[in-house]
Design a protein around this motif. Structure first.
Motif, PDB file in Angstrom:
ATOM      1  N   ASN A 351      -6.744   5.887  -1.228  1.00 33.87           N
ATOM      2  CA  ASN A 351      -7.190   7.134  -0.753  1.00 33.87           C
ATOM      3  C   ASN A 351      -6.309   8.448  -1.028  1.00 33.87           C
ATOM      4  O   ASN A 351      -5.984   9.327  -0.572  1.00 33.87           O
ATOM      5  CB  ASN A 351      -6.947   7.373   0.840  1.00 33.87           C
ATOM      6  CG  ASN A 351      -7.932   6.407   1.624  1.00 33.87           C
ATOM      7  OD1 ASN A 351      -9.270   6.560   1.646  1.00 33.87           O
ATOM      8  ND2 ASN A 351      -7.681   5.142   2.200  1.00 33.87           N
ATOM      9  N   TYR A 352      -5.908   8.401  -2.349  1.00 35.07           N
ATOM     10  CA  TYR A 352      -5.188   9.421  -3.300  1.00 35.07           C
ATOM     11  C   TYR A 352      -3.682   9.526  -2.520  1.00 35.07           C
ATOM     12  O   TYR A 352      -2.691  10.286  -2.959  1.00 35.07           O
ATOM     13  CB  TYR A 352      -5.539  10.803  -3.075  1.00 35.07           C
ATOM     14  CG  TYR A 352      -7.214  10.761  -3.854  1.00 35.07           C
ATOM     15  CD1 TYR A 352      -7.241  10.680  -5.138  1.00 35.07           C
ATOM     16  CD2 TYR A 352      -8.256  10.476  -3.219  1.00 35.07           C
ATOM     17  CE1 TYR A 352      -8.399  10.928  -5.902  1.00 35.07           C
ATOM     18  CE2 TYR A 352      -9.397  10.120  -4.222  1.00 35.07           C
ATOM     19  CZ  TYR A 352      -9.394  10.338  -5.220  1.00 35.07           C
ATOM     20  OH  TYR A 352     -10.519  10.456  -6.211  1.00 35.07           O
ATOM     21  N   ALA A 353      -3.237   8.589  -1.704  1.00 33.99           N
ATOM     22  CA  ALA A 353      -1.798   8.587  -1.355  1.00 33.99           C
ATOM     23  C   ALA A 353      -1.184   7.804  -2.234  1.00 33.99           C
ATOM     24  O   ALA A 353      -0.602   6.543  -1.872  1.00 33.99           O
ATOM     25  CB  ALA A 353      -1.854   7.997   0.262  1.00 33.99           C
ATOM     26  N   TRP A 354      -1.081   8.168  -3.437  1.00 36.78           N
ATOM     27  CA  TRP A 354      -0.833   7.225  -4.688  1.00 36.78           C
ATOM     28  C   TRP A 354       0.653   6.743  -4.699  1.00 36.78           C
ATOM     29  O   TRP A 354       1.117   5.610  -4.630  1.00 36.78           O
ATOM     30  CB  TRP A 354      -0.869   7.975  -5.919  1.00 36.78           C
ATOM     31  CG  TRP A 354      -0.948   7.286  -6.995  1.00 36.78           C
ATOM     32  CD1 TRP A 354       0.236   7.125  -7.980  1.00 36.78           C
ATOM     33  CD2 TRP A 354      -1.696   6.354  -7.695  1.00 36.78           C
ATOM     34  NE1 TRP A 354       0.225   6.521  -8.859  1.00 36.78           N
ATOM     35  CE2 TRP A 354      -0.979   5.602  -8.604  1.00 36.78           C
ATOM     36  CE3 TRP A 354      -2.845   5.537  -7.436  1.00 36.78           C
ATOM     37  CZ2 TRP A 354      -1.499   4.616  -9.579  1.00 36.78           C
ATOM     38  CZ3 TRP A 354      -3.418   4.765  -8.024  1.00 36.78           C
ATOM     39  CH2 TRP A 354      -2.802   4.220  -9.329  1.00 36.78           C
ATOM     40  N   GLU A 355       1.608   7.598  -4.323  1.00 36.14           N
ATOM     41  CA  GLU A 355       3.188   7.304  -4.147  1.00 36.14           C
ATOM     42  C   GLU A 355       3.345   6.546  -2.596  1.00 36.14           C
ATOM     43  O   GLU A 355       3.968   5.446  -2.789  1.00 36.14           O
ATOM     44  CB  GLU A 355       3.971   8.608  -4.273  1.00 36.14           C
ATOM     45  CG  GLU A 355       3.916   9.370  -5.363  1.00 36.14           C
ATOM     46  CD  GLU A 355       4.406   8.637  -6.674  1.00 36.14           C
ATOM     47  OE1 GLU A 355       5.275   7.950  -6.416  1.00 36.14           O
ATOM     48  OE2 GLU A 355       4.076   9.091  -7.726  1.00 36.14           O
ATOM     49  N   LEU A 356       2.658   6.690  -1.778  1.00 32.49           N
ATOM     50  CA  LEU A 356       2.935   6.227  -0.541  1.00 32.49           C
ATOM     51  C   LEU A 356       2.424   4.660  -0.701  1.00 32.49           C
ATOM     52  O   LEU A 356       3.256   3.885   0.016  1.00 32.49           O
ATOM     53  CB  LEU A 356       2.100   6.728   0.746  1.00 32.49           C
ATOM     54  CG  LEU A 356       2.546   6.204   2.006  1.00 32.49           C
ATOM     55  CD1 LEU A 356       3.870   6.260   2.402  1.00 32.49           C
ATOM     56  CD2 LEU A 356       1.651   7.001   3.196  1.00 32.49           C
ATOM     57  N   THR A 357       1.141   4.345  -1.084  1.00 32.57           N
ATOM     58  CA  THR A 357       0.791   3.206  -1.110  1.00 32.57           C
ATOM     59  C   THR A 357       1.684   2.113  -2.133  1.00 32.57           C
ATOM     60  O   THR A 357       1.814   1.146  -2.140  1.00 32.57           O
ATOM     61  CB  THR A 357      -0.688   3.020  -1.572  1.00 32.57           C
ATOM     62  OG1 THR A 357      -0.774   3.653  -2.600  1.00 32.57           O
ATOM     63  CG2 THR A 357      -1.656   3.450  -0.444  1.00 32.57           C
ATOM     64  N   GLY A 358       2.194   2.975  -3.165  1.00 26.27           N
ATOM     65  CA  GLY A 358       3.178   2.221  -3.909  1.00 26.27           C
ATOM     66  C   GLY A 358       4.603   1.923  -3.293  1.00 26.27           C
ATOM     67  O   GLY A 358       4.965   0.683  -3.544  1.00 26.27           O
ATOM     68  N   ALA A 359       4.908   2.866  -2.745  1.00 21.84           N
ATOM     69  CA  ALA A 359       6.235   2.605  -1.561  1.00 21.84           C
ATOM     70  C   ALA A 359       6.099   1.565  -0.740  1.00 21.84           C
ATOM     71  O   ALA A 359       6.843   0.739  -0.423  1.00 21.84           O
ATOM     72  CB  ALA A 359       6.429   3.790  -0.882  1.00 21.84           C
ATOM     73  N   LEU A 360       4.875   1.330  -0.225  1.00 20.46           N
ATOM     74  CA  LEU A 360       4.533   0.319   0.723  1.00 20.46           C
ATOM     75  C   LEU A 360       4.192  -0.899   0.083  1.00 20.46           C
ATOM     76  O   LEU A 360       4.309  -1.965   0.799  1.00 20.46           O
ATOM     77  CB  LEU A 360       3.346   0.692   1.735  1.00 20.46           C
ATOM     78  CG  LEU A 360       3.304   2.120   2.611  1.00 20.46           C
ATOM     79  CD1 LEU A 360       1.964   2.119   3.302  1.00 20.46           C
ATOM     80  CD2 LEU A 360       4.171   1.479   3.674  1.00 20.46           C
ATOM     81  N   GLY A 361       4.161  -1.009  -1.082  1.00 27.39           N
ATOM     82  CA  GLY A 361       3.926  -2.366  -1.828  1.00 27.39           C
ATOM     83  C   GLY A 361       2.362  -2.890  -1.754  1.00 27.39           C
ATOM     84  O   GLY A 361       2.366  -4.079  -1.826  1.00 27.39           O
ATOM     85  N   ILE A 362       1.678  -1.908  -1.424  1.00 27.12           N
ATOM     86  CA  ILE A 362       0.143  -2.661  -1.268  1.00 27.12           C
ATOM     87  C   ILE A 362      -1.058  -2.022  -2.265  1.00 27.12           C
ATOM     88  O   ILE A 362      -2.146  -2.450  -2.238  1.00 27.12           O
ATOM     89  CB  ILE A 362      -0.412  -2.370   0.087  1.00 27.12           C
ATOM     90  CG1 ILE A 362      -0.379  -0.893   0.496  1.00 27.12           C
ATOM     91  CG2 ILE A 362       0.547  -2.992   1.226  1.00 27.12           C
ATOM     92  CD1 ILE A 362      -0.819  -0.352   1.728  1.00 27.12           C
ATOM     93  N   ARG A 363      -0.440  -1.058  -3.026  1.00 23.90           N
ATOM     94  CA  ARG A 363      -1.370  -0.604  -3.957  1.00 23.90           C
ATOM     95  C   ARG A 363      -2.010  -1.286  -5.045  1.00 23.90           C
ATOM     96  O   ARG A 363      -3.242  -1.323  -5.145  1.00 23.90           O
ATOM     97  CB  ARG A 363      -0.652   0.722  -4.746  1.00 23.90           C
ATOM     98  CG  ARG A 363      -1.625   1.654  -5.490  1.00 23.90           C
ATOM     99  CD  ARG A 363      -1.175   2.916  -6.266  1.00 23.90           C
ATOM    100  NE  ARG A 363       0.037   2.528  -7.289  1.00 23.90           N
ATOM    101  CZ  ARG A 363       1.096   2.966  -7.466  1.00 23.90           C
ATOM    102  NH1 ARG A 363       1.364   4.112  -6.628  1.00 23.90           N
ATOM    103  NH2 ARG A 363       1.869   2.809  -8.539  1.00 23.90           N
ATOM    104  N   SER A 364      -1.166  -2.436  -5.500  1.00 22.90           N
ATOM    105  CA  SER A 364      -1.962  -3.128  -6.440  1.00 22.90           C
ATOM    106  C   SER A 364      -2.875  -4.235  -5.887  1.00 22.90           C
ATOM    107  O   SER A 364      -3.643  -4.832  -6.828  1.00 22.90           O
ATOM    108  CB  SER A 364      -0.585  -3.961  -7.306  1.00 22.90           C
ATOM    109  OG  SER A 364       0.288  -4.681  -6.351  1.00 22.90           O
ATOM    110  N   SER A 365      -2.916  -4.463  -4.676  1.00 21.31           N
ATOM    111  CA  SER A 365      -3.636  -5.448  -3.988  1.00 21.31           C
ATOM    112  C   SER A 365      -4.877  -4.838  -3.213  1.00 21.31           C
ATOM    113  O   SER A 365      -5.526  -5.273  -2.419  1.00 21.31           O
ATOM    114  CB  SER A 365      -2.784  -6.298  -3.005  1.00 21.31           C
ATOM    115  OG  SER A 365      -2.396  -5.438  -2.026  1.00 21.31           O
TER     116      SER A 365
END
Length: 391
Positions: A351-365
């Motif tokens: 949802n364009y929260a690119w940095e946040l989902t990366g920090a949460l460790g879930i973006r790649s999944s």
């Protein structure tokens, strides 16, 4: 509060829990846009009635946005969306930056309030400092004391996260920025639909919002002090006007959509039966909308917490009504498809929260599923989602 009858789209039997990506539009907004075309419309600045109507529509839209966020109509910049306007402001401000200057951005923000500043800084030779998000999804205000310096030019911060709902202490952050001599750019796109907004109280030199998040058409706006805008010189056509805020608006504005913007603000002002100026009515109605949403959100969070295998992300102390979660054994897309089959609309992904989902460790999944509540939602919408996930 029962605003549902005003929305034709809600009659299709779906639970629209996707408002954080864009809200549905009431009939009054649809009619305002259609009526503009029915009556005839010309470009602004002409000698004939259709042109005069366009002049009035633009002025009314500026006044409506100003009333919604607590601004001056003379400082309301209109455009196609917040992202486009933010790039324009970032490029304009960066024209005066020097190597060694600094900008501060956060890991909490939507990428539209991150990438324009990062890219403008790179072109100017300025450096970027990052504010972190803690385990609860909060953006600690105290960290900005260490991030700011006499070389800080802009602090860009969100008024509310579009996936975790986190409402940072924006007033404290902007006060620290101003003490360091920096300007502040506050992304209010997600925050504005979910409660009363006061740009001055937030300390926002620039406050960005998008009408399609508060039941209007796809129009963006940035609100600032007209005196501040008068100091900025954006690139523009030699033939276009140089007055503020027009100098920031490239090309011809979409007049019919701007009529819809005014109608959307009127819709919000009318959610509660009260009297007073439009600004006064908006403060009351948006407070009532927030209370309604939070009641539904408590029901949603409690229900999700009782479903085995559901993981909720973020637990900030103060937040808008948006839940970000995953279901064990399902990808976020699979969960969204399951809910769609149950006639429940939600979003999945970063949802364009690119940095946040990366920090949460879930973006790649695949990140997570987002379910969001707006003033036209009701308990049936929430319960349908919970029932679908419980079966």
């Amino acid at each position: 509060m029962n605003a549902r009858d005003a929305f034709p789209a809600l009659q299709d039997g779906y639970a629209y829990l996707d408002g954080a990506a864009g809200t549905q539009v009431p009939a009054s907004v649809i009619e305002a846009i259609a009526d503009t075309y029915r009556r005839g419309i010309g470009n602004v600045g002409g000698a004939f009635p259709a042109s005069h109507r366009a002049d009035e529509i633009v002025a009314n839209a500026r006044s409506a946005v100003a009333d919604l966020v607590g601004g001056d109509p003379r400082g309301v910049i209109l455009g196609p969306n917040m992202t486009t306007l933010t790039y324009r402001l970032a490029n304009t401000l960066a024209a005066d930056w020097q190597p060694g200057d600094e900008v501060v951005v956060t890991r909490l923000d939507h990428d539209a309030n991150v990438r324009p500043w990062v890219q403008a800084a790179a072109r100017a030779g300025a450096s970027v400092k990052w504010a972190r998000v803690d385990a609860a999804g909060e953006l600690p205000a105290g960290q900005f004391d260490d991030l700011l310096s006499e070389r800080t030019r802009v602090v860009a911060v969100t008024a509310a996260s579009n996936v975790l709902g986190t409402r940072p202490d924006v007033a404290s952050i902007t006060a620290a920025a101003h003490a360091a001599g920096a300007l502040t750019y506050v992304d209010g796109v997600h925050a504005t639909p979910h409660g009363p907004t006061d740009r001055a109280a937030l300390g926002a030199d620039f406050y960005a919002t998008s009408a399609y998040k508060w039941c209007g058409p796809h129009i963006g706006a940035v609100v600032a002090d007209p005196a501040l805008l008068d100091t900025l010189r954006p690139d523009k056509l030699a033939s276009s006007g140089d007055e503020v805020p027009n100098r920031f608006e490239t090309g011809t504005l979409p007049f019919a959509d701007l009529a819809g913007v005014t109608a959307a603000v009127e819709h919000l002002a009318g959610l509660t039966a009260t009297t007073g100026t439009r600004r006064e009515r908006l403060l009351l109605s948006m407070a009532d909308a927030e209370a309604h949403e939070q009641e539904l959100f408590t029901r949603l969070l409690d229900g999700l917490g009782r479903i085995p295998g559901v993981t909720l992300y973020g637990a900030p102390a103060r937040r808008t009504a948006v839940a970000y979660f995953t279901v064990e054994g399902q990808t976020p897309r699979e969960t969204a498809e399951l809910l769609a089959a149950a006639r429940v609309n939600v979003w999945n992904g970063h949802n364009y929260a690119w940095e946040l989902t990366g920090a949460l460790g879930i973006r790649s999944s695949g990140s997570a599923v987002r379910a969001s509540v707006i003033h036209y939602n009701n308990t049936d919408d929430v319960d349908r989602l919970l029932d679908a996930l419980s079966t």
